[in-house]
Design an enzyme around this catalytic site. Structure first.
Site, short mmCIF file in Angstrom:
data_model
loop_
_atom_site.label_atom_id
_atom_site.label_comp_id
_atom_site.label_asym_id
_atom_site.label_seq_id
_atom_site.Cartn_x
_atom_site.Cartn_y
_atom_site.Cartn_z
N LYS A 15 0.83 -1.21 0.00
CA LYS A 15 0.00 0.00 0.00
C LYS A 15 0.86 1.26 0.00
O LYS A 15 0.63 2.17 -0.78
CB LYS A 15 -0.95 0.02 1.21
CG LYS A 15 -1.98 -1.10 1.20
CD LYS A 15 -3.04 -0.91 2.29
CE LYS A 15 -2.50 -1.04 3.71
NZ LYS A 15 -2.02 -2.38 4.06
N ARG A 90 -9.64 0.58 8.95
CA ARG A 90 -9.28 -0.82 9.12
C ARG A 90 -10.37 -1.60 9.85
O ARG A 90 -10.20 -2.82 10.06
CB ARG A 90 -8.00 -0.90 9.94
CG ARG A 90 -6.74 -1.16 9.12
CD ARG A 90 -5.61 -1.09 10.10
NE ARG A 90 -4.40 -1.77 9.79
CZ ARG A 90 -3.33 -1.17 9.29
NH1 ARG A 90 -3.35 0.07 8.94
NH2 ARG A 90 -2.21 -1.87 9.17
N ARG A 124 11.45 -6.48 4.37
CA ARG A 124 11.27 -5.04 4.15
C ARG A 124 12.25 -4.23 5.01
O ARG A 124 12.49 -4.54 6.17
CB ARG A 124 9.83 -4.70 4.54
CG ARG A 124 9.45 -3.27 4.36
CD ARG A 124 7.98 -3.11 4.20
NE ARG A 124 7.22 -3.34 5.43
CZ ARG A 124 5.90 -3.17 5.50
NH1 ARG A 124 5.20 -2.82 4.43
NH2 ARG A 124 5.26 -3.39 6.63
N ARG A 152 11.43 -2.18 10.58
CA ARG A 152 10.37 -1.81 11.52
C ARG A 152 10.28 -2.86 12.61
O ARG A 152 10.40 -4.05 12.34
CB ARG A 152 9.02 -1.75 10.77
CG ARG A 152 8.65 -0.37 10.34
CD ARG A 152 7.50 -0.39 9.40
NE ARG A 152 6.29 -1.00 9.97
CZ ARG A 152 5.09 -0.97 9.38
NH1 ARG A 152 4.96 -0.37 8.21
NH2 ARG A 152 4.05 -1.54 9.94
N ARG A 163 -0.56 -9.56 12.87
CA ARG A 163 -1.15 -8.48 12.06
C ARG A 163 -2.07 -9.07 10.99
O ARG A 163 -3.11 -8.51 10.67
CB ARG A 163 -0.03 -7.63 11.42
CG ARG A 163 0.63 -6.74 12.45
CD ARG A 163 2.01 -6.28 12.02
NE ARG A 163 1.99 -5.40 10.89
CZ ARG A 163 3.07 -5.13 10.14
NH1 ARG A 163 4.24 -5.71 10.44
NH2 ARG A 163 2.99 -4.31 9.15
P1 AMP Z 1 0.69 -0.04 8.95
O1 AMP Z 1 1.95 0.72 8.75
O2 AMP Z 1 -0.48 0.57 8.22
O3 AMP Z 1 0.84 -1.52 8.70
O4 AMP Z 1 0.31 0.10 10.51
C1 AMP Z 1 1.17 -0.36 11.53
C2 AMP Z 1 0.39 -0.57 12.82
O5 AMP Z 1 -0.22 0.68 13.22
C3 AMP Z 1 -0.77 -1.55 12.72
O6 AMP Z 1 -0.35 -2.90 12.89
C4 AMP Z 1 -1.66 -1.07 13.86
O7 AMP Z 1 -1.16 -1.46 15.13
C5 AMP Z 1 -1.52 0.44 13.77
N1 AMP Z 1 -2.51 1.04 12.84
C6 AMP Z 1 -2.26 1.71 11.67
N2 AMP Z 1 -3.39 2.15 11.10
C7 AMP Z 1 -4.41 1.73 11.92
C8 AMP Z 1 -5.82 1.83 11.87
N3 AMP Z 1 -6.45 2.46 10.86
N4 AMP Z 1 -6.53 1.26 12.89
C9 AMP Z 1 -5.94 0.65 13.91
N5 AMP Z 1 -4.61 0.50 14.02
C10 AMP Z 1 -3.84 1.03 13.03
#
Ligand code: AMP
Length: 207
Positions: A15, A90, A124, A152, A163
């Site tokens: 994404k 989400r 990554r 990360r 996740r």
């Molecule tokens: P991402 O970089 O989008 O994979 O997000 C990393 C982490 O941030 C996720 O595993 C969640 O813990 C948190 N996170 C990011 N966006 C959201 C969201 N819209 N709702 C809830 N948790 C989020």
């Protein structure tokens, strides 16, 4: 188009990488809740302190926290002509809250089989100087930046699996929710970055 676009898909679907092409094509700013939360964690703000444990354990941050973050972001003037949401919404409550404060015109879902996701995420790496994302096999970094790349904290196999289950339980039903509204376009995300970018630009041009 004055509405917003949602980029939807499992963690590791690409994404963040593919958001770049949509930003280029539409001029809409990217709004990534994951990036906003990571920034808050690195600055040690109250939000960061609250979000950190959820993120490191692969769980979703509570809806109310995320909705507050988005309400604040959408009040900035650059969001007036719509934004590109990456990693948000989400959950169905997040999508319902979003529908009250913004008009979502299209949802682009990047489909990637679970087996590919673990490989993608574990390989990554990020360049902390400019946020550029690499993959040790699929998008190898140039040798001069290799030494400074970081991984990360949540990009390890155990957390990835958590996740992924959060995605299947809480996020995937949202795809159906948007499909029923007739605004979801699916893109095959299992090819190379270039192939997926091509499919995404076709999808965006057809909006
Ligand atoms: P991402 O970089 O989008 O994979 O997000 C990393 C982490 O941030 C996720 O595993 C969640 O813990 C948190 N996170 C990011 N966006 C959201 C969201 N819209 N709702 C809830 N948790 C989020």
């Amino acid at each position: 188009m004055t509405g917003s676009i949602v980029l939807f898909g499992p963690p590791g679907a690409g994404k963040g990488t593919q958001a770049e092409i949509i930003v280029e094509l539409t001029g809409k700013p990217q709004v990534s809740t994951g990036d906003m939360l990571r920034l808050a964690v690195s600055k040690g703000t109250d939000l960061g302190l609250e979000a950190k444990e959820y993120m490191e354990s692969g769980m979703l941050v509570p809806d109310q926290v995320i909705i507050g973050l988005i309400e604040d972001r959408l009040s900035h003037s650059d969001a007036s002509k719509g934004v590109l949401f990456d990693g948000f919404p989400r959950t169905i409550p997040q999508a319902e809250a979003l529908s009250k404060i913004a008009q979502v015109e299209a949802v682009i879902a990047i489909e990637v089989p679970d087996e590919d996701i673990v490989n993608r995420i574990v390989g990554r790496r990020m360049d902390p100087e400019n946020g550029e994302i690499y993959h040790i096999s699929f998008k190898p970094p140039p040798p001069e930046v290799e030494g400074r790349l970081i991984q990360r904290k949540d990009d390890n196999e155990g957390t990835v699996r958590k996740r992924l289950s959060a995605y299947h339980e809480q996020t995937k039903p949202l795809g159906e929710w948007y499909r029923e509204k007739g605004i979801l376009t699916s893109v095959d995300g299992s090819g190379t970055i270039k192939e997926v970018s091509h499919s995404i630009s076709m999808a965006v041009q057809n909006l």
